[in-house]
Scaffold this active site. Structure first.
Site, PDB file in Angstrom:
ATOM      1  N   ASN A 116       0.628  -1.027  -0.143  1.00 32.10           N
ATOM      2  CA  ASN A 116       0.277  -0.125   0.384  1.00 32.10           C
ATOM      3  C   ASN A 116       0.608   1.707  -0.388  1.00 32.10           C
ATOM      4  O   ASN A 116       2.205   1.255   0.581  1.00 32.10           O
ATOM      5  CB  ASN A 116      -1.000  -0.232   1.029  1.00 32.10           C
ATOM      6  N   PHE A 120      -1.397   8.638   4.624  1.00 32.37           N
ATOM      7  CA  PHE A 120      -2.618   8.343   5.369  1.00 32.37           C
ATOM      8  C   PHE A 120      -3.908   9.583   5.124  1.00 32.37           C
ATOM      9  O   PHE A 120      -3.786  10.171   5.947  1.00 32.37           O
ATOM     10  CB  PHE A 120      -1.887   9.668   6.093  1.00 32.37           C
ATOM     11  N   SER A 182       5.305   5.099   8.588  1.00 30.00           N
ATOM     12  CA  SER A 182       5.103   5.148   7.560  1.00 30.00           C
ATOM     13  C   SER A 182       5.604   5.268   6.722  1.00 30.00           C
ATOM     14  O   SER A 182       6.529   6.209   6.191  1.00 30.00           O
ATOM     15  CB  SER A 182       3.739   5.473   7.163  1.00 30.00           C
ATOM     16  N   ASN A 184       5.056   5.772   3.630  1.00 25.78           N
ATOM     17  CA  ASN A 184       4.429   6.764   2.624  1.00 25.78           C
ATOM     18  C   ASN A 184       4.466   7.799   3.286  1.00 25.78           C
ATOM     19  O   ASN A 184       3.557   8.968   1.927  1.00 25.78           O
ATOM     20  CB  ASN A 184       2.856   5.529   2.322  1.00 25.78           C
ATOM     21  N   THR A 185       4.814   8.646   3.563  1.00 25.45           N
ATOM     22  CA  THR A 185       4.984  10.008   3.785  1.00 25.45           C
ATOM     23  C   THR A 185       6.511  10.972   3.352  1.00 25.45           C
ATOM     24  O   THR A 185       7.220   9.908   4.577  1.00 25.45           O
ATOM     25  CB  THR A 185       3.813  10.662   5.081  1.00 25.45           C
ATOM     26  N   LYS A 222       4.960   3.235  17.398  1.00 26.88           N
ATOM     27  CA  LYS A 222       5.577   1.936  16.180  1.00 26.88           C
ATOM     28  C   LYS A 222       6.843   2.442  15.973  1.00 26.88           C
ATOM     29  O   LYS A 222       6.132   3.917  14.769  1.00 26.88           O
ATOM     30  CB  LYS A 222       3.864   2.108  15.621  1.00 26.88           C
ATOM     31  N   ASN A 251       6.041  -1.830  11.404  1.00 26.50           N
ATOM     32  CA  ASN A 251       5.201  -1.970  10.051  1.00 26.50           C
ATOM     33  C   ASN A 251       5.528  -2.257   9.437  1.00 26.50           C
ATOM     34  O   ASN A 251       5.598  -2.914   9.039  1.00 26.50           O
ATOM     35  CB  ASN A 251       5.401  -0.014  10.595  1.00 26.50           C
TER      36      ASN A 251
END
Length: 395
Positions: A116, A120, A182, A184-185, A222, A251
């Site tokens: 993915n 967010f 994450s 993805n940021t 996390k 994660n």
């Protein structure tokens, strides 16, 4: 039945659309009083021996749903109806944001994995806080809130962004999670460095204490599975030093090599975080290393590649008081929690431990007593022999 439905319907759909459809069905069922009662009786039978106390909270068991499934706190009761002992909502950011452009979610069915790059996508901390405040509880469950950085906020203002979310959400959270892992940021994972993580966690802790004065809201962080071992140790030491309540490990991973992926190259090459079965061993190794470092001083939550009751049990033996899953839910369906709880109860009954709490970290303690590497405690392919041995390794 679910696997047939998955092959005939969900597998033919765009993964994100399939998620929204399945989640809508769950929420719809939870709104019908008689139907939800029968569903909970079937899907969420309770096992007294699995009752768990963690973070100062009492739960029906140790197994919960990881953040990412219910980003906006719209279906907590439906998920509790399916048997999750805790539900972690989010990731929620200070400001609402649409996330990354679609297509951004990919199934690696041959690997029982997902990739993915959602970014967010969520309604923002104010809207989610309002929703939680208005929630009428149908099924009792523990609700965690996972918070992250708004993409549009510059890195130098990240602390203020997390503080804003904390002040809004802490009053409605059974526990809070700071997500700095994450992929993805842009720049988010840089916040895992101890010198940048310390002021962030300190500010969030202070904000939670200001927002909620009649109880202590447990605070966890996390982390990513891609951290070097010395960085895992640094986060562990920092967590203890700051008096954090817990660490969630781990994660998603940005790695692809060495995972034995069987899915087509055009899928595995997609950017984003990979979750599911291929992450199983690395997340377990990080968990063991954390427990070897912190012991019982803070609560550890194991997540990453959890599919079966045996996976949950191995994480308990590796030091996890709580365990979470997500990706396998896509492939296993609504009976997943029922099977996990029943299998875990059987594993506990066959073990030398009277309670799950006694089993937490047993493999790591035994490895330390032998002078072996705790990150390989219990092996990688076979059930730990502490499952059936009739003597407590601490005795």
């Amino acid at each position: 039945m679910y696997r047939l439905l998955f092959r005939l319907l969900f597998q033919r759909m765009d993964p994100e659309r399939a998620h929204h459809l399945a989640f809508a069905w769950i929420r719809a069922l939870a709104r019908v009083p008689v139907a939800r009662t029968f569903a909970a009786a079937l899907l969420a039978p309770r096992h007294r021996e699995l009752r768990t106390e963690a973070l100062g909270l009492r739960m029906h068991g140790p197994f919960g749903l990881a953040a990412g499934f219910d980003k906006n706190a719209v279906g907590v009761d439906g998920l509790a109806m399916l048997g999750f002992d805790h539900v972690e909502i989010g990731t929620v950011t200070g400001q609402p944001q649409p996330g990354n452009p679609k297509k951004r979610l990919f199934r690696l069915t041959a690997d029982r994995a997902l990739i993915n790059r959602m970014g967010f996508n969520n309604d923002g901390s104010q809207a989610v806080a309002d929703r939680l405040a208005a929630r009428t509880t149908v099924f009792r469950t523990t609700v965690g809130v996972n918070i992250g950085k708004t993409k549009a906020v510059p890195e130098e203002e990240a602390v203020e962004d997390y503080v804003t979310s904390t002040e809004r959400l802490a009053p409605h959270a059974d526990y809070l999670v700071v997500n700095v892992s994450s992929p993805n940021t842009p720049g988010l994972r840089d916040l895992q460095a101890a010198d940048r993580l310390r002021p962030l966690l300190t500010a969030v802790r202070e904000a939670a204490d200001r927002a909620v004065t009649d109880r202590r809201v447990p605070l966890l962080v996390k982390i990513a599975p891609d951290l070097a071992d010395e960085d895992v140790d640094a986060v562990a030491d920092l967590a203890v030093d700051l008096g954090l309540d817990g660490i969630i490990a781990t994660n998603t991973t940005i790695q692809r090599d060495g995972l034995g992926l069987r899915s087509p190259r055009e899928l595995t090459a997609e950017t984003g975080g990979l979750s599911g079965a291929p992450l199983k061993e690395r997340s377990l190794a990080v968990l063991r290393r954390l427990y070897a470092r912190v012991g019982d001083r803070i609560t550890l939550v194991g997540v990453g590649g959890v599919e079966t009751a045996e996976d949950v049990w191995r994480r308990v033996l590796a030091g996890a008081t709580l365990v979470q899953g997500y990706s396998a839910f896509v492939y296993e369906g609504p009976l997943w929690c029922r099977r996990l709880h029943r299998g875990l109860a059987d594993l506990l009954a066959a073990s030398p431990y009277a309670t799950l709490a006694e089993a937490v970290g047993a493999d790591v303690r035994e490895a330390a007593a032998r002078g072996t590497d705790p990150s390989t405690a219990g092996g990688t392919d076979q059930p730990s022999d502490t499952t059936t041995r009739k003597a407590d390794p601490r005795s």
